[in-house]
Design a protein around this motif. Structure first.
Motif, short mmCIF file in Angstrom:
data_model
loop_
_atom_site.label_atom_id
_atom_site.label_comp_id
_atom_site.label_asym_id
_atom_site.label_seq_id
_atom_site.Cartn_x
_atom_site.Cartn_y
_atom_site.Cartn_z
N ILE A 68 0.84 -1.21 0.00
CA ILE A 68 0.00 0.00 0.00
C ILE A 68 0.87 1.25 0.00
O ILE A 68 0.58 2.23 -0.70
CB ILE A 68 -0.96 -0.01 1.20
N LEU A 69 1.96 1.23 0.78
CA LEU A 69 2.87 2.38 0.77
C LEU A 69 3.39 2.63 -0.64
O LEU A 69 3.46 3.79 -1.09
CB LEU A 69 4.06 2.13 1.71
N TRP A 70 3.77 1.57 -1.33
CA TRP A 70 4.28 1.73 -2.69
C TRP A 70 3.21 2.33 -3.60
O TRP A 70 3.49 3.24 -4.39
CB TRP A 70 4.76 0.40 -3.25
N PHE A 71 1.98 1.84 -3.50
CA PHE A 71 0.90 2.34 -4.34
C PHE A 71 0.65 3.83 -4.09
O PHE A 71 0.55 4.62 -5.03
CB PHE A 71 -0.38 1.54 -4.09
N LEU A 72 0.55 4.21 -2.82
CA LEU A 72 0.27 5.61 -2.49
C LEU A 72 1.47 6.51 -2.72
O LEU A 72 1.32 7.70 -3.04
CB LEU A 72 -0.18 5.73 -1.03
N GLY A 73 2.68 5.96 -2.56
CA GLY A 73 3.88 6.78 -2.63
C GLY A 73 4.45 6.95 -4.02
O GLY A 73 5.25 7.87 -4.25
N GLU A 74 4.05 6.09 -4.96
CA GLU A 74 4.63 6.16 -6.30
C GLU A 74 4.39 7.54 -6.91
O GLU A 74 3.28 8.07 -6.89
CB GLU A 74 4.02 5.07 -7.19
N GLY A 75 5.46 8.14 -7.41
CA GLY A 75 5.37 9.46 -8.03
C GLY A 75 5.44 10.61 -7.05
O GLY A 75 5.33 11.77 -7.45
N THR A 76 5.65 10.31 -5.76
CA THR A 76 5.76 11.36 -4.74
C THR A 76 7.21 11.52 -4.31
O THR A 76 8.09 10.75 -4.71
CB THR A 76 4.90 11.05 -3.51
N ARG A 77 7.46 12.49 -3.44
CA ARG A 77 8.82 12.76 -2.96
C ARG A 77 9.36 11.63 -2.09
O ARG A 77 10.56 11.61 -1.79
CB ARG A 77 8.83 14.07 -2.15
#
Length: 201
Positions: A69-78
């Motif tokens: 879930i972290l990867w899904f939400l974090g992709e493309g972020t800082r």
């Protein structure tokens, strides 16, 4: 998006923390250990692996496992490095968190916190978990004694993932965090990130 979250769980907390740091609004559905809500979510098939956290997307897709879930939400972020090597190093820490850190740090805390698990907290097991947990924390300290973050020059998903159970390791797990000043400074840096919330925030 809905997040089926166990309030007392570090695995669920790490998702709530990332969402807070990103300013994402999630519909939080509390499914605490032993609760009717947890049983209902399982009965309804909302927890594919039988446990929280699970992120339910707007189209009904269910994403289990905290670091996924972290990867899904974090992709493309800082919080995800653009450099491929740094991304791989970040993922290495996240895999290590679930394989070598969480099974000792979180388990020792659970044996102390959840009354229904007290019978499993034999002196021998607790001593073994304490030794193995301190060894895991030594591994983090080796990096954080000389660096601000686990990977690169800024916070990544690795820091969020490992913060979850580390920041309560003393109170909940009984670990001697005074032995790890580098980790202590790192925890303070994370707590100063804009939008930060603690386990019960």
């Amino acid at each position: 998006m809905k997040l089926y979250s166990m309030p007392s769980s570090g695995n669920s907390y790490k998702v709530r923390l990332l969402a807070a740091l990103l300013g994402l609004r999630l519909d939080i559905r509390d499914v605490e250990n032993g609760s009717a809500e947890l049983a209902e979510a399982r009965a309804e098939g909302r927890l594919p692996f039988g446990k929280a956290p699970v992120l339910e997307l707007d189209d009904g897709t269910l994403l289990p496992e905290s670091n996924a879930i972290l990867w899904f939400l974090g992709e493309g972020t800082r919080f995800v490095p653009s450099d491929a090597v740094l991304r791989a190093q970040m993922l290495g820490w996240m895999f290590w968190e679930q394989y070598s850190h969480e099974p000792v740090i979180a388990v020792r805390a659970a044996l102390r916190v959840y009354p229904e698990r007290a019978a499993q907290a034999t002196p021998e097991r607790m001593a073994d978990l304490l030794d193995r947990g301190h060894a895991a924390l030594d591994r983090m300290e080796a990096r954080l004694a000389a660096h601000d973050w686990l990977v690169g020059d800024g916070p990544t998903l690795a820091d969020i993932s490992l913060h979850a159970y580390t920041h309560t390791a003393a109170d909940r797990g009984g670990f001697d965090m005074a032995r790890f000043p580098g980790i202590g400074r790192w925890l303070e840096r994370i707590a100063r990130l804009p939008g930060y919330v603690g386990l019960h925030g």
